[in-house]
Design a protein around this motif. Structure first.
Motif, PDB file in Angstrom:
ATOM      1  N   LEU A 185     -27.552   1.169  45.252  1.00 14.51           N
ATOM      2  CA  LEU A 185     -26.344   1.108  46.077  1.00 14.51           C
ATOM      3  C   LEU A 185     -25.107   1.442  45.254  1.00 14.51           C
ATOM      4  O   LEU A 185     -24.234   2.206  45.700  1.00 14.51           O
ATOM      5  CB  LEU A 185     -26.193  -0.271  46.725  1.00 14.51           C
ATOM      6  N   LYS A 186     -25.009   0.898  44.045  1.00 17.18           N
ATOM      7  CA  LYS A 186     -23.864   1.195  43.179  1.00 17.18           C
ATOM      8  C   LYS A 186     -23.857   2.666  42.778  1.00 17.18           C
ATOM      9  O   LYS A 186     -22.800   3.291  42.687  1.00 17.18           O
ATOM     10  CB  LYS A 186     -23.898   0.306  41.929  1.00 17.18           C
ATOM     11  N   ASN A 187     -25.035   3.203  42.549  1.00 20.78           N
ATOM     12  CA  ASN A 187     -25.130   4.617  42.208  1.00 20.78           C
ATOM     13  C   ASN A 187     -24.670   5.483  43.375  1.00 20.78           C
ATOM     14  O   ASN A 187     -23.985   6.500  43.185  1.00 20.78           O
ATOM     15  CB  ASN A 187     -26.575   4.968  41.838  1.00 20.78           C
ATOM     16  N   LEU A 188     -25.019   5.080  44.578  1.00 22.69           N
ATOM     17  CA  LEU A 188     -24.589   5.807  45.774  1.00 22.69           C
ATOM     18  C   LEU A 188     -23.067   5.759  45.901  1.00 22.69           C
ATOM     19  O   LEU A 188     -22.425   6.786  46.140  1.00 22.69           O
ATOM     20  CB  LEU A 188     -25.238   5.205  47.015  1.00 22.69           C
ATOM     21  N   LYS A 189     -22.484   4.588  45.729  1.00 20.37           N
ATOM     22  CA  LYS A 189     -21.022   4.427  45.812  1.00 20.37           C
ATOM     23  C   LYS A 189     -20.319   5.314  44.786  1.00 20.37           C
ATOM     24  O   LYS A 189     -19.242   5.851  45.054  1.00 20.37           O
ATOM     25  CB  LYS A 189     -20.622   2.966  45.583  1.00 20.37           C
ATOM     26  N   LYS A 190     -20.928   5.457  43.616  1.00 21.15           N
ATOM     27  CA  LYS A 190     -20.318   6.237  42.537  1.00 21.15           C
ATOM     28  C   LYS A 190     -20.125   7.696  42.945  1.00 21.15           C
ATOM     29  O   LYS A 190     -19.204   8.371  42.482  1.00 21.15           O
ATOM     30  CB  LYS A 190     -21.201   6.148  41.285  1.00 21.15           C
ATOM     31  N   HIS A 191     -20.966   8.192  43.850  1.00 21.48           N
ATOM     32  CA  HIS A 191     -20.890   9.588  44.270  1.00 21.48           C
ATOM     33  C   HIS A 191     -19.946   9.819  45.450  1.00 21.48           C
ATOM     34  O   HIS A 191     -19.666  10.964  45.801  1.00 21.48           O
ATOM     35  CB  HIS A 191     -22.293  10.098  44.643  1.00 21.48           C
ATOM     36  N   LEU A 192     -19.483   8.754  46.062  1.00 23.88           N
ATOM     37  CA  LEU A 192     -18.598   8.898  47.218  1.00 23.88           C
ATOM     38  C   LEU A 192     -17.172   9.198  46.770  1.00 23.88           C
ATOM     39  O   LEU A 192     -16.688   8.642  45.781  1.00 23.88           O
ATOM     40  CB  LEU A 192     -18.610   7.616  48.053  1.00 23.88           C
ATOM     41  N   LYS A 193     -16.511  10.069  47.491  1.00 27.40           N
ATOM     42  CA  LYS A 193     -15.116  10.409  47.192  1.00 27.40           C
ATOM     43  C   LYS A 193     -14.243  10.078  48.390  1.00 27.40           C
ATOM     44  O   LYS A 193     -14.568  10.444  49.535  1.00 27.40           O
ATOM     45  CB  LYS A 193     -14.988  11.907  46.865  1.00 27.40           C
ATOM     46  N   ARG A 194     -13.134   9.397  48.126  1.00 29.92           N
ATOM     47  CA  ARG A 194     -12.232   8.984  49.208  1.00 29.92           C
ATOM     48  C   ARG A 194     -11.672  10.200  49.946  1.00 29.92           C
ATOM     49  O   ARG A 194     -11.329  11.202  49.325  1.00 29.92           O
ATOM     50  CB  ARG A 194     -11.087   8.122  48.664  1.00 29.92           C
ATOM     51  N   GLY A 195     -11.610  10.068  51.250  1.00 33.17           N
ATOM     52  CA  GLY A 195     -11.097  11.152  52.087  1.00 33.17           C
ATOM     53  C   GLY A 195     -12.186  12.071  52.597  1.00 33.17           C
ATOM     54  O   GLY A 195     -11.918  12.926  53.436  1.00 33.17           O
ATOM     55  N   ASN A 196     -13.404  11.889  52.098  1.00 36.22           N
ATOM     56  CA  ASN A 196     -14.509  12.754  52.517  1.00 36.22           C
ATOM     57  C   ASN A 196     -15.255  12.172  53.712  1.00 36.22           C
ATOM     58  O   ASN A 196     -15.341  10.955  53.886  1.00 36.22           O
ATOM     59  CB  ASN A 196     -15.506  12.967  51.377  1.00 36.22           C
ATOM     60  N   VAL A 197     -15.809  13.063  54.509  1.00 31.77           N
ATOM     61  CA  VAL A 197     -16.668  12.694  55.630  1.00 31.77           C
ATOM     62  C   VAL A 197     -18.091  13.086  55.256  1.00 31.77           C
ATOM     63  O   VAL A 197     -18.328  14.184  54.744  1.00 31.77           O
ATOM     64  CB  VAL A 197     -16.233  13.403  56.930  1.00 31.77           C
ATOM     65  N   TYR A 198     -19.047  12.176  55.506  1.00 35.71           N
ATOM     66  CA  TYR A 198     -20.430  12.412  55.108  1.00 35.71           C
ATOM     67  C   TYR A 198     -21.368  12.326  56.311  1.00 35.71           C
ATOM     68  O   TYR A 198     -21.222  11.456  57.168  1.00 35.71           O
ATOM     69  CB  TYR A 198     -20.872  11.367  54.071  1.00 35.71           C
ATOM     70  N   ARG A 199     -22.326  13.227  56.331  1.00 32.62           N
ATOM     71  CA  ARG A 199     -23.445  13.108  57.257  1.00 32.62           C
ATOM     72  C   ARG A 199     -24.522  12.260  56.591  1.00 32.62           C
ATOM     73  O   ARG A 199     -24.603  12.193  55.353  1.00 32.62           O
ATOM     74  CB  ARG A 199     -23.999  14.480  57.619  1.00 32.62           C
TER      75      ARG A 199
END
Length: 205
Positions: free
Chosen positions: A4-18
């Motif tokens: 879960l932490k690894n997943l969060k690390k790849h997220l960028k604010r302002g982005n929309v994800y499928r």
């Protein structure tokens, strides 16, 4: 580091994800999406579509429309507009519409994304950006959907067309006008051409 932490690390604010975008970083995508939505990291926009909001002093910001539509369509080729844009033409439209129209090649229908309603229209051709000529042609294409006096708007729109650069408006009519629009607008230039030839011949006599 947990998955879960690894997943969060790849997220960028302002982005929309499928949902499919996140599968590369976790083997438990549905469970982790549920956790990220529950703890407020992600906002669910629609089925399978999530947003990682930017934070400001006023709170989280909504997703940019273009990013939202791009993620929904999985495509870069679209044009976002609104009937409100017709008001810039000065042809008698004054109404304000809570409506966003998306011309694209993939989807057709009404969809709610992130609390906003979008009307997707699948079309074979549309420009990459709005122009005065396209707005005029688009207005006449969609005249029946407007709340204003249609006859008055049509009269002013035809007068407006006569003032536009002939090559640009003729090309736009040819590329984006429906059958009715092509007939209405093309007749203007045919009539003007006839008048010019008649006037020229009279002057030579």
């Amino acid at each position: 580091m947990s998955t879960l932490k690894n997943l969060k690390k790849h997220l960028k604010r302002g982005n929309v994800y499928r949902r499919a975008d996140l599968e590369q970083w976790t083997t438990a995508v549905d469970r982790h999406l549920g956790q990220l939505v529950e703890d407020g990291t992600l906002q669910k926009l629609s089925h399978g579509l999530y947003y990682y909001p930017k934070e400001t002093v006023f709170g989280p910001t909504p997703p940019d429309e273009a990013i939202l539509v791009r993620s929904f369509l999985k495509d870069e080729d679209f044009l976002i507009t609104s009937p409100n844009a017709y008001n810039s033409l000065g042809v008698g439209t004054t109404q304000l519409y809570n409506k966003r129209v998306v011309y694209n090649h993939k989807r057709h229908g009404e969809f709610e994304l992130g609390g906003r309603r979008f009307f997707f229209h699948a079309k074979p051709k549309f420009p990459k950006k709005l122009s005065e000529e396209f707005l005029l042609v688009d207005l006449i294409n969609n005249l029946d959907t407007l709340a204003e006096d249609k006859n008055e708007v049509m009269h002013q729109a035809l007068d407006k067309a006569k003032l536009m650069e002939p090559k640009k408006i003729k090309r736009t009519i040819s590329e984006y006008g429906n059958v009715r629009t092509k007939k209405l607008l093309s007749s203007i230039f045919e009539n003007e051409h006839t008048v010019k030839i008649f006037t020229s011949k009279k002057g030579l006599c």
